[in-house]
Motif scaffolding. Sequence first.
Motif, mmCIF file in Angstrom:
data_model
loop_
_atom_site.group_PDB
_atom_site.id
_atom_site.type_symbol
_atom_site.label_atom_id
_atom_site.label_comp_id
_atom_site.label_asym_id
_atom_site.label_seq_id
_atom_site.Cartn_x
_atom_site.Cartn_y
_atom_site.Cartn_z
ATOM 1 N N ILE A 53 74.920 125.863 68.537
ATOM 2 C CA ILE A 53 73.681 125.280 68.020
ATOM 3 C C ILE A 53 73.689 125.227 66.495
ATOM 4 N N ILE A 54 74.078 126.313 65.857
ATOM 5 C CA ILE A 54 74.127 126.336 64.385
ATOM 6 C C ILE A 54 75.158 125.332 63.871
ATOM 7 N N GLY A 55 76.319 125.276 64.521
ATOM 8 C CA GLY A 55 77.337 124.301 64.132
ATOM 9 C C GLY A 55 76.865 122.870 64.303
ATOM 10 N N SER A 56 76.085 122.629 65.344
ATOM 11 C CA SER A 56 75.551 121.286 65.567
ATOM 12 C C SER A 56 74.564 120.890 64.482
ATOM 13 N N TYR A 57 73.694 121.824 64.106
ATOM 14 C CA TYR A 57 72.746 121.514 63.033
ATOM 15 C C TYR A 57 73.458 121.277 61.705
ATOM 16 N N VAL A 58 74.481 122.070 61.412
ATOM 17 C CA VAL A 58 75.247 121.867 60.175
ATOM 18 C C VAL A 58 75.945 120.509 60.209
ATOM 19 N N GLY A 59 76.540 120.176 61.345
ATOM 20 C CA GLY A 59 77.192 118.875 61.491
ATOM 21 C C GLY A 59 76.217 117.720 61.374
ATOM 22 N N LEU A 60 75.022 117.904 61.903
ATOM 23 C CA LEU A 60 73.997 116.863 61.829
ATOM 24 C C LEU A 60 73.558 116.634 60.385
ATOM 25 N N ILE A 61 73.339 117.698 59.645
ATOM 26 C CA ILE A 61 72.960 117.566 58.234
ATOM 27 C C ILE A 61 74.093 116.924 57.445
ATOM 28 N N TRP A 62 75.327 117.343 57.710
ATOM 29 C CA TRP A 62 76.471 116.774 57.008
ATOM 30 C C TRP A 62 76.603 115.285 57.314
ATOM 31 N N LEU A 63 76.402 114.906 58.573
ATOM 32 C CA LEU A 63 76.536 113.505 58.961
ATOM 33 C C LEU A 63 75.476 112.632 58.297
ATOM 34 N N ILE A 64 74.267 113.145 58.205
ATOM 35 C CA ILE A 64 73.196 112.356 57.594
ATOM 36 C C ILE A 64 73.401 112.208 56.087
ATOM 37 N N LEU A 65 73.865 113.272 55.427
ATOM 38 C CA LEU A 65 74.007 113.229 53.975
ATOM 39 C C LEU A 65 75.326 112.599 53.508
ATOM 40 N N LYS A 66 76.297 112.412 54.403
ATOM 41 C CA LYS A 66 77.587 111.831 54.043
ATOM 42 C C LYS A 66 77.420 110.359 53.675
ATOM 43 N N LYS A 67 78.081 109.961 52.620
ATOM 44 C CA LYS A 67 77.994 108.559 52.201
ATOM 45 C C LYS A 67 78.890 107.695 53.033
#
Length: 67
Positions: A53-67
């Motif tokens: 779950i924590i890894g998914s949230y980190v991945g989700l934030i990274w995916l949204i903020l990635k250019k």
Amino acid sequence: MIFQKNKYIGLTLIVSLLTLGFVLMSGGSSDDPNVFNEEIFSFRRITLAPLIIIGSYVGLIWLILKK
């Protein structure tokens, strides 16, 4: 479209991984309320599911903020 096609695919994968983490955390109840079930302290519920779950949230934030 706000994002590119790749981001939507990644978003779908991350949300499904997040759902998997919550499903892994569920369960462990007992039919009899007077009997304690040790299954709630299994590796799957205490360690594996929160890490997913924590890894998914980190991945989700990274995916949204990635250019």
